[in-house]
Design an enzyme around this catalytic site. Structure first.
Site, mmCIF file in Angstrom:
data_model
loop_
_atom_site.group_PDB
_atom_site.id
_atom_site.type_symbol
_atom_site.label_atom_id
_atom_site.label_comp_id
_atom_site.label_asym_id
_atom_site.label_seq_id
_atom_site.Cartn_x
_atom_site.Cartn_y
_atom_site.Cartn_z
ATOM 1 N N ASP A 1 46.106 42.612 47.082
ATOM 2 C CA ASP A 1 47.099 43.749 47.758
ATOM 3 C C ASP A 1 47.593 43.267 48.941
ATOM 4 O OD1 ASP A 1 48.091 46.481 47.918
ATOM 5 O OD2 ASP A 1 46.834 47.170 46.636
ATOM 6 N N ASP B 1 33.074 41.467 41.342
ATOM 7 C CA ASP B 1 34.271 40.995 40.775
ATOM 8 C C ASP B 1 35.243 41.686 40.305
ATOM 9 O OD1 ASP B 1 35.507 38.735 39.718
ATOM 10 O OD2 ASP B 1 34.982 38.541 37.828
ATOM 11 N N ARG C 1 29.408 36.296 27.876
ATOM 12 C CA ARG C 1 29.338 36.396 26.199
ATOM 13 C C ARG C 1 28.066 35.263 25.638
ATOM 14 N NH1 ARG C 1 35.481 37.311 25.339
ATOM 15 N NH2 ARG C 1 35.530 35.976 27.166
ATOM 16 N N THR D 1 40.875 31.416 33.895
ATOM 17 C CA THR D 1 40.488 30.604 32.873
ATOM 18 C C THR D 1 41.249 30.891 31.438
ATOM 19 O OG1 THR D 1 38.415 31.699 32.730
ATOM 20 C CG2 THR D 1 38.630 29.446 33.884
ATOM 21 N N LYS E 1 38.443 41.259 41.974
ATOM 22 C CA LYS E 1 39.804 40.613 42.157
ATOM 23 C C LYS E 1 40.584 41.197 42.782
ATOM 24 C CE LYS E 1 38.934 37.782 37.881
ATOM 25 N NZ LYS E 1 37.482 38.198 37.356
ATOM 26 N N LYS F 1 26.777 39.553 37.933
ATOM 27 C CA LYS F 1 28.010 39.758 38.313
ATOM 28 C C LYS F 1 28.451 41.464 37.644
ATOM 29 C CE LYS F 1 31.931 37.989 36.440
ATOM 30 N NZ LYS F 1 33.047 38.937 36.235
HETATM 31 O O1 C5P Z 1 32.177 36.284 28.517
HETATM 32 P P1 C5P Z 1 32.421 34.987 29.479
HETATM 33 O O2 C5P Z 1 31.483 34.170 29.677
HETATM 34 O O3 C5P Z 1 33.941 34.469 29.134
HETATM 35 O O4 C5P Z 1 32.655 35.755 31.002
HETATM 36 C C1 C5P Z 1 33.180 35.470 31.872
HETATM 37 C C2 C5P Z 1 33.339 36.229 33.222
HETATM 38 O O5 C5P Z 1 34.210 35.760 34.175
HETATM 39 C C3 C5P Z 1 34.265 37.331 32.963
HETATM 40 O O6 C5P Z 1 33.469 38.602 33.619
HETATM 41 C C4 C5P Z 1 35.528 37.262 33.480
HETATM 42 O O7 C5P Z 1 36.086 38.359 33.923
HETATM 43 C C5 C5P Z 1 35.273 36.366 34.633
HETATM 44 N N1 C5P Z 1 36.295 35.290 35.182
HETATM 45 C C6 C5P Z 1 36.768 34.510 34.125
HETATM 46 N N2 C5P Z 1 38.019 33.771 34.831
HETATM 47 C C7 C5P Z 1 38.106 33.654 36.136
HETATM 48 C C8 C5P Z 1 37.637 34.558 36.926
HETATM 49 C C9 C5P Z 1 36.354 35.602 36.499
HETATM 50 O O8 C5P Z 1 36.648 34.618 33.070
HETATM 51 N N3 C5P Z 1 39.087 32.898 36.558
#
Ligand code: C5P
Length: 230
Positions: free
Chosen positions: A68, A63, A210, A119, A65, A36
């Site tokens: 617009d 991603d 992460r 989230t 998002k 991603k």
């Molecule tokens: O590091 P982590 O596991 O939190 O990464 C989650 C990834 O998912 C990030 O790139 C974040 O931008 C993306 N994301 C998210 N919640 C959403 C949509 C995308 O955390 N609803």
């Protein structure tokens, strides 16, 4: 280093360092289904980053998002199509006409995923925005709108997977970030679940950043994901 490709894992390659990005591509690209690329990477290295990720054999999830007016989103999706990505995101809050414009511009070549409720947001955050209802209820309503608009699936919290799966049937893609192992420390994610729980609840794809990219031993985390059925 070997092991089967974990089809249900999308690694979020969020970094400011080009070398780190390249290292993560080589490390994770051959091992997972999807890489991603988000704004942090795309704004710095654009097309070359997408090409490097795609070169590993993984599918690329762009991603950015989009949110617009429909014509602007359609133009952005058209540009993403030229990049050859497999997934991209739009905000379901952009409404039906915006999502329909995105799906049409994708021309069946890209799976358009609608973001429902991010989230990191909890009930009190929605309240502050004057958005009534709990995150789960809102996610369900927005996911249903995304399905009616022709989107291939949605991005939702793992806590909403089971109810969305029940309501939207087996073919609608449910993509879930907010994946955390029991022992991971707290960060900005709030509505989270373990990989095993997310898969049990019907996740097609888990977005994991992460917990993999900052792991002292990424191989051990990949092995744990494989054991969870990813
Ligand atoms: O590091 P982590 O596991 O939190 O990464 C989650 C990834 O998912 C990030 O790139 C974040 O931008 C993306 N994301 C998210 N919640 C959403 C949509 C995308 O955390 N609803």
């Amino acid at each position: 280093m070997s092991g089967r490709r974990l089809r249900r894992v999308a690694v979020a390659l969020d970094t400011d360092d080009r070398e780190t990005f390249g290292r993560w591509c080589s490390l994770f690209g051959p091992r997972v289904g999807v890489l991603k690329v988000g704004p942090r990477v795309f704004l710095r290295w654009g097309r070359t980053a997408v090409e490097e990720a795609a070169g590993t054999g993984a599918e690329v999830f762009l991603d950015l998002k989009f949110h617009d007016i429909p014509s602007t989103v359609a133009g952005a999706v058209g540009a993403a199509r030229e990049l050859g990505v497999s997934y991209l995101t739009v905000h379901s809050g952009g409404g039906r006409r915006m999502m329909e414009a995105a799906v049409e511009a994708a021309g069946g070549e890209i799976r358009v995923l609608a973001i429902t409720v991010l989230t990191h947001l909890a009930a009190e955050d929605l309240e502050e925005l004057d958005l009534p209802g709990r995150p789960g209820t809102r996610a369900l309503g927005w996911a249903a709108a995304a399905e009616r608009s022709g989107c291939s699936g949605v991005v939702c919290s793992p806590l909403e997977l089971a109810s969305l799966r029940e309501r939207l049937g087996p073919d609608f893609l449910l993509v879930s970030p907010g994946i955390r192992f029991e022992d991971s420390g707290g960060d900005d994610q709030r509505r989270v679940a373990t990989p095993a729980a997310a898969l049990r609840s019907g996740a097609d794809l888990m977005v994991i950043g992460r917990p993999l990219t900052r792991a002292a031993d990424p191989e051990a985390v990949l092995a744990a994901l494989a054991a969870a059925g990813a």
